[in-house]
Design an enzyme around this catalytic site. Structure first.
Site, PDB file in Angstrom:
ATOM      1  N   ASP A   1     -30.306  24.750  89.150  1.00 11.63           N
ATOM      2  CA  ASP A   1     -29.603  23.715  89.914  1.00 11.63           C
ATOM      3  C   ASP A   1     -28.763  22.933  88.912  1.00 11.63           C
ATOM      4  O   ASP A   1     -28.921  23.080  87.698  1.00 11.63           O
ATOM      5  CB  ASP A   1     -30.620  22.788  90.606  1.00 11.63           C
ATOM      6  CG  ASP A   1     -29.938  21.675  91.407  1.00 11.63           C
ATOM      7  OD1 ASP A   1     -28.943  21.963  92.104  1.00 11.63           O
ATOM      8  OD2 ASP A   1     -30.377  20.513  91.321  1.00 11.63           O
ATOM      9  N   SER A   2     -27.912  22.067  89.437  1.00  8.96           N
ATOM     10  CA  SER A   2     -27.131  21.207  88.546  1.00  8.96           C
ATOM     11  C   SER A   2     -28.043  20.221  87.804  1.00  8.96           C
ATOM     12  O   SER A   2     -27.700  19.752  86.725  1.00  8.96           O
ATOM     13  CB  SER A   2     -26.113  20.429  89.365  1.00  8.96           C
ATOM     14  OG  SER A   2     -26.790  19.665  90.346  1.00  8.96           O
TER      15      SER A   2
ATOM     16  N   TYR B   1     -22.493  18.537  90.503  1.00 10.03           N
ATOM     17  CA  TYR B   1     -21.544  19.557  90.935  1.00 10.03           C
ATOM     18  C   TYR B   1     -20.763  19.098  92.178  1.00 10.03           C
ATOM     19  O   TYR B   1     -19.631  19.510  92.384  1.00 10.03           O
ATOM     20  CB  TYR B   1     -22.296  20.841  91.332  1.00 10.03           C
ATOM     21  CG  TYR B   1     -22.753  21.741  90.214  1.00 10.03           C
ATOM     22  CD1 TYR B   1     -22.565  21.418  88.866  1.00 10.03           C
ATOM     23  CD2 TYR B   1     -23.386  22.948  90.522  1.00 10.03           C
ATOM     24  CE1 TYR B   1     -23.002  22.278  87.866  1.00 10.03           C
ATOM     25  CE2 TYR B   1     -23.813  23.810  89.519  1.00 10.03           C
ATOM     26  CZ  TYR B   1     -23.631  23.479  88.192  1.00 10.03           C
ATOM     27  OH  TYR B   1     -24.059  24.334  87.205  1.00 10.03           O
ATOM     28  N   GLY B   2     -21.435  18.299  92.999  1.00  9.24           N
ATOM     29  CA  GLY B   2     -20.892  17.972  94.333  1.00  9.24           C
ATOM     30  C   GLY B   2     -19.440  17.543  94.373  1.00  9.24           C
ATOM     31  O   GLY B   2     -18.659  18.036  95.189  1.00  9.24           O
TER      32      GLY B   2
ATOM     33  N   CYS C   1     -29.337  25.510  94.570  1.00 13.93           N
ATOM     34  CA  CYS C   1     -28.302  24.482  94.663  1.00 13.93           C
ATOM     35  C   CYS C   1     -27.335  24.908  95.764  1.00 13.93           C
ATOM     36  O   CYS C   1     -26.750  25.998  95.695  1.00 13.93           O
ATOM     37  CB  CYS C   1     -27.576  24.383  93.327  1.00 13.93           C
ATOM     38  SG  CYS C   1     -26.147  23.287  93.365  1.00 13.93           S
ATOM     39  N   ASN C   2     -27.186  24.060  96.758  1.00 12.69           N
ATOM     40  CA  ASN C   2     -26.302  24.399  97.877  1.00 12.69           C
ATOM     41  C   ASN C   2     -24.843  24.459  97.444  1.00 12.69           C
ATOM     42  O   ASN C   2     -24.088  25.326  97.872  1.00 12.69           O
ATOM     43  CB  ASN C   2     -26.431  23.351  98.984  1.00 12.69           C
ATOM     44  CG  ASN C   2     -27.760  23.409  99.691  1.00 12.69           C
ATOM     45  OD1 ASN C   2     -27.873  23.967 100.769  1.00 12.69           O
ATOM     46  ND2 ASN C   2     -28.791  22.835  99.101  1.00 12.69           N
TER      47      ASN C   2
ATOM     48  N   CYS D   1     -28.788  19.875 100.566  1.00 12.30           N
ATOM     49  CA  CYS D   1     -28.683  19.632  99.121  1.00 12.30           C
ATOM     50  C   CYS D   1     -30.117  19.545  98.614  1.00 12.30           C
ATOM     51  O   CYS D   1     -30.943  18.831  99.205  1.00 12.30           O
ATOM     52  CB  CYS D   1     -27.950  18.316  98.861  1.00 12.30           C
ATOM     53  SG  CYS D   1     -27.957  17.822  97.119  1.00 12.30           S
TER      54      CYS D   1
ATOM     55  N   HIS E   1     -31.367  18.092  96.246  1.00 18.01           N
ATOM     56  CA  HIS E   1     -31.791  16.759  95.784  1.00 18.01           C
ATOM     57  C   HIS E   1     -32.369  15.917  96.940  1.00 18.01           C
ATOM     58  O   HIS E   1     -33.129  14.983  96.702  1.00 18.01           O
ATOM     59  CB  HIS E   1     -30.606  15.974  95.210  1.00 18.01           C
ATOM     60  CG  HIS E   1     -30.234  16.348  93.804  1.00 18.01           C
ATOM     61  ND1 HIS E   1     -29.759  17.587  93.463  1.00 18.01           N
ATOM     62  CD2 HIS E   1     -30.260  15.618  92.652  1.00 18.01           C
ATOM     63  CE1 HIS E   1     -29.499  17.606  92.153  1.00 18.01           C
ATOM     64  NE2 HIS E   1     -29.788  16.424  91.649  1.00 18.01           N
TER      65      HIS E   1
END
Ligand code: DGL
Length: 275
Positions: free
Chosen positions: A10-11, A42-43, A73-74, A183, A185
């Site tokens: 993931d980020s 990343y978003g 990570c989406n 997401c 997170h």
């Protein structure tokens, strides 16, 4: 049988929710987790940058000898899932398909909300995949500040609630009965999100469903770890402070993550495979 680790990335810390679900369902498996903290978040970044960073991390995991890749990570899944499947010989599992499947089987009134980063919502991937089912009405909302809160270790403050009220008001007014946490997170903010949406709205997060996909793929490809395998969980970050990542992981997940080491992802050849 294959005792090599599963590679997860993931980020930042969000993918730890997926790693936790995988180790709960597959306790004999070894894992290597990379949080790309050098490039997080990343978003808000252009999709081409997210694609490059993500492939750099996945190349690193493959070099470390993983038997499977999990894009936890989406935003990264939205940016480069197809590239990843063409580029690597190992199976690639992602988080969007599992969340979509669960949302479709969960909704009763056909009104499904999706929240995610600007990158994920802007890509339209959830809207397209859910929209295949003509009975569904899909409402999507980007919630950029949510990742900032989680990466700062802030999950239960009054400010989180106020921001959640603002982001989620249109979805509540539209009467969604199912809300996809698009997401990785966001499960860390589930208390606030659920409080705002109310007890009748089902929250769908991709962690446990993704872990089931991992399980399925390992079984069908005969890649499960052997009975004598000694599972090792390795956590890596690309930023400049392993301690910072460790502190945040402890704050969000308790002592599950025992140590973090720094790793450098290299420049990649974007033309490798068909990517
Ligand atoms: N956790 C990531 C996701 O699922 C992205 C968070 C970010 O880096 O913006 O989209």
């Amino acid at each position: 049988m294959n005792d090599a680790p599963i590679g997860i990335f993931d980020s930042g810390v969000g993918g730890l929710t997926v790693a936790r679900a995988i180790s709960a369902q597959l306790p004999s498996e070894s894992l290597i987790y990379i949080g790309d903290t050098a490039h997080s978040p990343y978003g808000p970044k252009p999709i081409a940058d997210v694609r490059r960073y993500s492939l750099e991390v996945l190349d690193t995991l493959v070099d470390e000898g993983v038997k499977m890749l999990v894009i936890a990570c989406n935003t990264a899944s939205a940016a480069m899932l197809r590239d990843a499947r063409e580029r690597y010989d190992v199976p690639v599992v992602e988080v969007i398909g599992p969340a979509v499947r669960t949302a479709v089987s969960t909704t009763r009134n056909g009104r499904v909300g999706v929240i995610g980063t600007v990158g994920t919502i802007g890509s339209g991937v959830y809207q397209d995949m859910l929209g295949v089912d003509e009975r569904l009405t899909v409402l999507a909302q980007a919630c950029p500040r949510f990742v900032e809160f989680v990466e700062a270790g802030v999950t239960g403050s009054r400010e989180v609630l106020e921001v959640a009220e603002e982001y989620l008001a249109p979805l509540r007014e539209a009467g969604v009965d199912t809300l996809v946490l698009g997401c990785t997170h966001y499960p860390f903010l589930e208390g606030a999100i659920s409080y705002v949406m109310g007890p009748d709205v089902s929250l769908v997060s991709s962690d446990t469903e993704t872990a089931k996909d991992v399980y399925r793929q390992l079984v069908s490809r005969d890649l499960l770890a052997g009975p004598d395998a000694e599972p090792r969980h390795v956590y890596e970050a690309t930023g400049d402070s392993a301690d910072e990542f460790l502190r945040l992981a402890h704050r969000l997940m308790g002592r599950e993550v025992s140590s973090v080491r720094l790793v450098q992802t290299g420049a990649i050849d974007l033309l490798k495979g068909n990517a």
